[in-house]
Write an enzyme that holds these catalytic residues in place. Structure first.
Site, PDB file in Angstrom:
ATOM      1  N   ARG A 193      42.743  31.717  35.989  1.00 19.32           N
ATOM      2  CA  ARG A 193      42.114  32.928  35.440  1.00 19.32           C
ATOM      3  C   ARG A 193      40.822  32.498  34.761  1.00 19.32           C
ATOM      4  O   ARG A 193      40.820  31.629  33.887  1.00 19.32           O
ATOM      5  CB  ARG A 193      43.008  33.619  34.418  1.00 19.32           C
ATOM      6  CG  ARG A 193      42.192  34.608  33.584  1.00 19.32           C
ATOM      7  CD  ARG A 193      42.990  35.534  32.750  1.00 19.32           C
ATOM      8  NE  ARG A 193      43.675  36.512  33.584  1.00 19.32           N
ATOM      9  CZ  ARG A 193      44.126  37.672  33.132  1.00 19.32           C
ATOM     10  NH1 ARG A 193      43.959  38.014  31.870  1.00 19.32           N
ATOM     11  NH2 ARG A 193      44.739  38.506  33.933  1.00 19.32           N
ATOM     12  N   HIS A 201      40.829  40.832  41.073  1.00 18.54           N
ATOM     13  CA  HIS A 201      42.114  40.648  40.382  1.00 18.54           C
ATOM     14  C   HIS A 201      43.242  40.956  41.381  1.00 18.54           C
ATOM     15  O   HIS A 201      43.981  41.939  41.242  1.00 18.54           O
ATOM     16  CB  HIS A 201      42.176  41.582  39.163  1.00 18.54           C
ATOM     17  CG  HIS A 201      43.268  41.245  38.195  1.00 18.54           C
ATOM     18  ND1 HIS A 201      44.103  40.153  38.325  1.00 18.54           N
ATOM     19  CD2 HIS A 201      43.675  41.883  37.049  1.00 18.54           C
ATOM     20  CE1 HIS A 201      44.952  40.124  37.317  1.00 18.54           C
ATOM     21  NE2 HIS A 201      44.710  41.156  36.541  1.00 18.54           N
ATOM     22  N   GLN A 222      47.100  41.613  40.469  1.00 16.89           N
ATOM     23  CA  GLN A 222      47.337  42.900  39.816  1.00 16.89           C
ATOM     24  C   GLN A 222      47.664  43.978  40.855  1.00 16.89           C
ATOM     25  O   GLN A 222      48.575  44.791  40.677  1.00 16.89           O
ATOM     26  CB  GLN A 222      46.083  43.320  39.027  1.00 16.89           C
ATOM     27  CG  GLN A 222      46.181  44.683  38.400  1.00 16.89           C
ATOM     28  CD  GLN A 222      47.226  44.753  37.300  1.00 16.89           C
ATOM     29  OE1 GLN A 222      47.257  43.904  36.428  1.00 16.89           O
ATOM     30  NE2 GLN A 222      48.096  45.757  37.338  1.00 16.89           N
ATOM     31  N   ASP A 260      41.062  51.511  33.927  1.00 14.77           N
ATOM     32  CA  ASP A 260      41.025  50.168  33.340  1.00 14.77           C
ATOM     33  C   ASP A 260      40.114  50.259  32.114  1.00 14.77           C
ATOM     34  O   ASP A 260      39.428  51.278  31.912  1.00 14.77           O
ATOM     35  CB  ASP A 260      40.457  49.186  34.396  1.00 14.77           C
ATOM     36  CG  ASP A 260      40.472  47.726  33.939  1.00 14.77           C
ATOM     37  OD1 ASP A 260      41.061  47.409  32.877  1.00 14.77           O
ATOM     38  OD2 ASP A 260      39.868  46.885  34.647  1.00 14.77           O
ATOM     39  N   CYS A 307      46.146  48.763  34.568  1.00 13.34           N
ATOM     40  CA  CYS A 307      46.533  47.348  34.654  1.00 13.34           C
ATOM     41  C   CYS A 307      46.975  46.802  33.301  1.00 13.34           C
ATOM     42  O   CYS A 307      47.738  45.844  33.244  1.00 13.34           O
ATOM     43  CB  CYS A 307      45.383  46.526  35.222  1.00 13.34           C
ATOM     44  SG  CYS A 307      43.852  46.702  34.278  1.00 13.34           S
ATOM     45  N   ARG A 323      54.249  42.816  37.718  1.00 17.86           N
ATOM     46  CA  ARG A 323      53.382  41.624  37.794  1.00 17.86           C
ATOM     47  C   ARG A 323      54.252  40.379  37.993  1.00 17.86           C
ATOM     48  O   ARG A 323      53.896  39.465  38.728  1.00 17.86           O
ATOM     49  CB  ARG A 323      52.563  41.462  36.500  1.00 17.86           C
ATOM     50  CG  ARG A 323      51.540  42.557  36.213  1.00 17.86           C
ATOM     51  CD  ARG A 323      50.470  42.647  37.277  1.00 17.86           C
ATOM     52  NE  ARG A 323      49.881  41.345  37.590  1.00 17.86           N
ATOM     53  CZ  ARG A 323      49.005  40.689  36.821  1.00 17.86           C
ATOM     54  NH1 ARG A 323      48.570  41.224  35.716  1.00 17.86           N
ATOM     55  NH2 ARG A 323      48.517  39.519  37.187  1.00 17.86           N
TER      56      ARG A 323
HETATM   57  N1   CP Z   1      46.747  43.177  33.697  1.00 17.91           N
HETATM   58  C1   CP Z   1      46.542  41.908  33.288  1.00 17.91           C
HETATM   59  O1   CP Z   1      46.058  41.047  34.022  1.00 17.91           O
HETATM   60  O2   CP Z   1      46.947  41.671  32.013  1.00 17.91           O
HETATM   61  P1   CP Z   1      46.680  40.349  31.187  1.00 17.91           P
HETATM   62  O3   CP Z   1      45.199  40.287  30.909  1.00 17.91           O
HETATM   63  O4   CP Z   1      47.493  40.525  29.935  1.00 17.91           O
HETATM   64  O5   CP Z   1      47.130  39.164  31.998  1.00 17.91           O
HETATM   65  N1  NVA Z   2      38.881  44.528  34.028  1.00 14.17           N
HETATM   66  C1  NVA Z   2      39.691  43.931  32.995  1.00 14.17           C
HETATM   67  C2  NVA Z   2      41.056  43.652  33.517  1.00 14.17           C
HETATM   68  C3  NVA Z   2      42.020  43.067  32.523  1.00 14.17           C
HETATM   69  C4  NVA Z   2      43.354  42.793  33.101  1.00 14.17           C
HETATM   70  C5  NVA Z   2      39.033  42.654  32.498  1.00 14.17           C
HETATM   71  O1  NVA Z   2      38.528  41.897  33.325  1.00 14.17           O
HETATM   72  O2  NVA Z   2      39.003  42.436  31.300  1.00 14.17           O
END
Ligand code: CP
Ligand code: NVA
Length: 334
Positions: free
Chosen positions: A111, A138, A141, A234, A277, A316
């Site tokens: 990540r 992502h 997700q 989101d 998400c 997830r």
């Molecule tokens: N939706 C998601 O990816 O959540 P986190 O940022 O908590 O991993």
């Molecule tokens: N678009 C958001 C998603 C978080 C799971 C971000 O990148 O922060």
């Protein structure tokens, strides 16, 4: 007996386009099987002696915990590595770190910021690498999102997903492709400044067309959501974009998901759900929103019977498990 496609063995997931449509749908089915297996109390050994590195440059609740528990449930181990913990990208190049970790671990979940970093890890580590969110995509997700839609409505057929908010962020990009691959109609409701990137849109449109559905982009959310079965939003400011907060609040306030917008689908009392998400700003009590009152979804929607966000977040774990198992499990050991 669990079933999944042999072609998933050893595979990395950079973005949903990394998999064929059939492979993506097969992974969702495997996740449903694994979910049922866990519900029956089975903790298996599908990942016994497998070790997964979790490299996180950004915060996470769901992705981190889903990954750790997915691998632990099946007898394997995970190590959480953040930038301050390792030399990654500072004293040691991504390429060197990839080659080091690839000789220790069976897989890497990443990540972070750059999609290129994720791709470099996959290129040089020699083990499967899974994208747990970059600035661009992502994908894990969306596997959970599609599983949630399938469970709730019984099928992915004849369904329209309307995404409302920042139309060019990581979640929106992957959701658009995921819907296209699953044969789900996708509508993006977003201001002109945040319309999907042309190349990302064109790639998804080609897949959608092949699967008999279309993708539409609207700047008027009330028009866009008409007929939608899933309203999805989101955060307005993704991780790493904090400097754009004021501008985003100004642009996206008219795109808040509230009961009026839910009603504008015309599907209240029918086939309708709300997805996010997470994490979500849905009340005024958080440190970030208390001064501006800027919320992408109201409490009324978030807490309503239409909201499936906690099924989605649970999924997830099951979908990430499916990804690990399909890539790493030696079937001879089942
Ligand atoms: N939706 C998601 O990816 O959540 P986190 O940022 O908590 O991993
Ligand atoms: N678009 C958001 C998603 C978080 C799971 C971000 O990148 O922060």
């Amino acid at each position: 007996m669990l079933n999944w496609m042999d072609s998933l063995r050893g595979r990395s997931l950079m973005r949903l386009a990394s998999f064929t449509d059939e492979e993506m749908l097969d992974l969702i089915d495997l996740a449903a099987q694994l979910k049922e297996r866990r519900r029956c109390g089975v903790r298996g050994n599908l990942l016994e002696r497998k070790n997964i590195a979790l490299i996180f440059e950004k915060s996470s609740t769901r992705t981190r915990n889903s990954s750790v528990i997915a691998v632990r449930d099946e007898g394997g181990g995970a190590e959480y590595l953040t930038r301050p913990d390792i030399h990654f990208g500072k004293k040691e190049s991504v390429k060197d770190t990839a080659r080091v970790l690839g000789r220790i671990y069976d897989g890497i979940l990443f990540r972070g910021f750059s999609q290129k970093t994720c791709e470099e890890l996959a290129e040089y580590s020699g083990v499967p690498v899974w994208n747990g969110l970059t600035d661009a995509y992502h994908p894990t997700q969306i596997l959970a999102d599609l599983l949630t839609v399938k469970e709730t409505f019984g099928s992915l057929r004849d369904c329209t997903v309307a995404y409302v908010g920042d139309g060019r962020n990581n979640v929106a990009n992957s959701l658009m492709m995921g819907c296209a691959k699953a044969g789900v109609r996708y509508v993006c409701c977003t201001p002109k400044e945040l319309w999907p990137d042309e190349a990302v849109l064109a790639e998804a449109e080609a897949v959608a067309g092949k699967n008999g559905v279309d993708i539409r982009v609207f700047d008027d959310p009330r028009k866009g959501v008409k007929g939608a079965n899933v309203l999805y939003t989101d955060v307005w400011v993704s991780m790493g974009e904090e400097a754009k907060t004021a501008e985003r609040i100004r642009m996206l306030r008219p795109y808040q998901v509230n009961m009026d917008l839910m009603r504008a689908t015309g599907n209240i009392g029918g086939k309708l759900m709300f997805l996010h998400c997470l994490p979500a700003f849905h009340d005024f009590n958080t440190e970030v929103t208390k001064d501006t009152g800027a919320l992408e979804v109201t409490d009324e929607v978030f807490e309503s019977k239409y909201s499936k966000v906690f099924d989605e977040s649970e999924n997830r774990m099951h979908t990430i498990k499916a990804l690990f198992v399909s890539a790493l499990c030696d079937r001879a050991e089942i």
